[in-house]
Scaffold this motif. Sequence first.
Motif, mmCIF file in Angstrom:
data_model
loop_
_atom_site.group_PDB
_atom_site.id
_atom_site.type_symbol
_atom_site.label_atom_id
_atom_site.label_comp_id
_atom_site.label_asym_id
_atom_site.label_seq_id
_atom_site.Cartn_x
_atom_site.Cartn_y
_atom_site.Cartn_z
ATOM 1 N N LEU A 187 5.341 61.194 48.227
ATOM 2 C CA LEU A 187 4.005 61.101 48.453
ATOM 3 C C LEU A 187 3.418 59.725 48.045
ATOM 4 C CD1 LEU A 187 1.192 62.401 49.138
ATOM 5 C CD2 LEU A 187 0.845 63.009 46.833
ATOM 6 N N ALA A 188 3.717 58.917 47.090
ATOM 7 C CA ALA A 188 3.550 57.694 46.885
ATOM 8 C C ALA A 188 4.036 56.771 48.107
ATOM 9 C CB ALA A 188 4.052 57.068 45.437
ATOM 10 N N GLY A 237 1.672 54.712 50.544
ATOM 11 C CA GLY A 237 1.670 53.473 50.122
ATOM 12 C C GLY A 237 0.916 53.017 49.035
ATOM 13 N N THR A 238 1.036 54.218 47.818
ATOM 14 C CA THR A 238 0.371 53.777 46.617
ATOM 15 C C THR A 238 1.277 53.738 45.436
ATOM 16 O OG1 THR A 238 0.136 56.316 46.552
ATOM 17 C CG2 THR A 238 -1.544 55.119 47.593
ATOM 18 N N SER A 239 2.505 53.247 45.475
ATOM 19 C CA SER A 239 3.385 53.303 44.606
ATOM 20 C C SER A 239 2.951 52.243 43.403
ATOM 21 C CB SER A 239 4.855 52.933 44.856
ATOM 22 O OG SER A 239 5.281 53.752 45.909
ATOM 23 N N GLY A 278 -0.449 65.390 50.936
ATOM 24 C CA GLY A 278 -0.974 64.129 51.498
ATOM 25 C C GLY A 278 -2.103 64.770 52.083
ATOM 26 N N ALA A 279 -2.099 65.891 52.586
ATOM 27 C CA ALA A 279 -3.164 66.454 53.502
ATOM 28 C C ALA A 279 -4.226 66.788 52.675
ATOM 29 C CB ALA A 279 -2.681 67.749 54.226
ATOM 30 N N VAL A 280 -4.311 67.103 51.543
ATOM 31 C CA VAL A 280 -5.638 67.289 50.590
ATOM 32 C C VAL A 280 -5.946 66.073 49.885
ATOM 33 C CG1 VAL A 280 -4.850 70.050 50.414
ATOM 34 C CG2 VAL A 280 -3.839 68.383 48.747
ATOM 35 N N LYS A 281 -5.330 65.028 50.206
ATOM 36 C CA LYS A 281 -5.689 63.754 49.488
ATOM 37 C C LYS A 281 -5.211 63.662 48.046
ATOM 38 C CE LYS A 281 -7.235 62.578 53.482
ATOM 39 N NZ LYS A 281 -6.399 61.685 54.432
#
Length: 208
Positions: free
Chosen positions: A70-71, A75-77, A14-17
């Motif tokens: 991570l999803a 909020g990218t599920s 998540g930190a590295v996008k």
Amino acid sequence: MNRRAARVFAAFFGAVKATPSAVSVVSIVFTFAGLASFLLLQAYSPVLAGFAAALLLAIGYALDSADGQLARLQGTSSLQGEWLDHTLDAVRLPAVHLAIAAAFLMSGMTTLAVAAALFSVLASASFLSQNVGGLLRDNARVERTEVRRMQSWILLPTDPGVLCWVFVLWGVLPLFVAAYLLLMLANVAHMIFSARRRWRELAEGGQR
């Protein structure tokens, strides 16, 4: 333990996008790196082969959980991500057992190689039964069977993460064989009871 490791990986990616789908791909790369190390290091050192496989497979398994976390974090599920995750799992599960079957063949143990190949079939059938059965049940709006307390502990032998760490026993082959066959028997029992439960759940959704 796997969930804690998955949270760490999810936080890092998540930190590295990174995207959840990218994590799914990294997961399967670690899995196949583990299986390749397992087979290629056989002649050099069975102990090293087992430990390398256990570590890389465990990382791959943790990453397989991290993609979903991570999803949710981002909020990218998506349906695409879920499809990719399940597709890679459908490859990963039998591949582990087929690698073990190949290792048994390399060691001249044909009967055990056949057993491992059968375990791969069992893993695929169980995965399909759980996922398609769950999808059909949910589409028919059938009530889920209540999960009993302590069930997660009872089902621990069916957790792929447990199989990852059984590889550390490869250097002491009789111990590996005993542990592997016990896991196989536990998975056979789980498949029977799980399929029976699914069959009864789906019966409530009506007959075709």
